[in-house]
Design a protein around this motif. Structure first.
Motif: not given
Length: 247
Positions: A186-212
């Motif tokens: 299974v491939t999972i895409l998850v949104t979060t604003h919590v840093m410790d959850e972001a650390e659990k991801c295998t890959h990550l994008s950071m977003m701000r004001e509609g931009k990567l």
């Protein structure tokens, strides 16, 4: 040889009237990844995942999910989407909600009973299975929403802030289950604003004001920023973005 990607966004823009919500968003999600989209409320995460799920259409750009252009009704059975708002029937029990959605997915009755048993254990609601959803707390509703999202065993799972209001111990258990799902393909895409959850991801994008701001593994992003943790990295890339806007 480059690994084939499960989800691909190419130069996505999204406008609501004259307001531009997404600005040239491009991401690639490998098969079997837990791909996190990290950013504050209002940064465009929810709009992005709605476009990937086929619920909303981009103003411009291309969206591919398992090599098919979205939106695509035939793909909906392969995608599980959990929104921020819980789409539950309050006058029904948890079991009745699961039975109703299982029938919509076309799950055969014997298998549906088994799947309900399985998913309700994942979210630790077994004792509340025959309680009316109107009596559930906010956290319990989130857990039931997650159970409904994984009920039909989708190959792509899109979770928008899935663990808001869920206690830390159960949150850990849910993440363990997400890892197990990726092991089965299974491939999972998850949104979060919590840093410790972001650390659990295998890959990550950071977003701000509609931009990567940045993409990569959590470790790669920290190295790029010369940061000790993801919070420092986010601050670094945000300040770089502000400098670019000021020029």
């Amino acid at each position: 040889m480059e690994t084939e990607k499960c989800i691909v966004l190419k130069h996505i823009y999204k406008n609501f009237g004259e307001h531009q919500v997404l600005k040239d968003v491009s991401i690639e999600v490998p098969y079997g990844a837990i791909y996190g989209m990290l950013g504050p409320s209002g940064c465009g995460k929810t709009t992005t995942v709605k476009i990937i799920a086929g619920i909303s259409e981009a103003t411009s750009g291309d969206v591919l999910v398992v090599n098919e252009k979205m939106p695509n009704l035939e793909l909906m059975g392969k995608v599980g989407y959990m929104a921020q708002s819980d789409a539950l029937y309050g006058d029904l029990t948890a079991r009745q909600n699961l039975e109703f959605f299982g029938q919509l997915y076309g799950i055969e009755n014997v298998k549906l009973k088994l799947r309900i048993e399985e998913v309700i254990k994942v979210v630790n609601l077994y004792k509340d299975l025959d309680k009316a959803v109107s009596d559930f707390s906010g956290g319990m509703k989130r857990r039931l929403s997650l159970a409904m999202t994984i009920l039909h065993e989708p190959k792509v799972l899109i979770l928008d802030e899935p663990t808001v209001g869920i206690d830390p111990l159960l949150r850990k258990n849910i993440w363990n289950e997400l890892y197990k799902m990726t092991e089965s393909g299974v491939t999972i895409l998850v949104t979060t604003h919590v840093m410790d959850e972001a650390e659990k991801c295998t890959h990550l994008s950071m977003m701000r004001e509609g931009k990567l701001l940045a993409t990569g593994t959590p470790a790669e992003i920290q190295v790029k920023a010369g940061a000790q943790n993801l919070e420092e990295a986010f601050v670094y890339f945000s300040s770089m973005d502000e400098e670019d806007e000021g020029q």
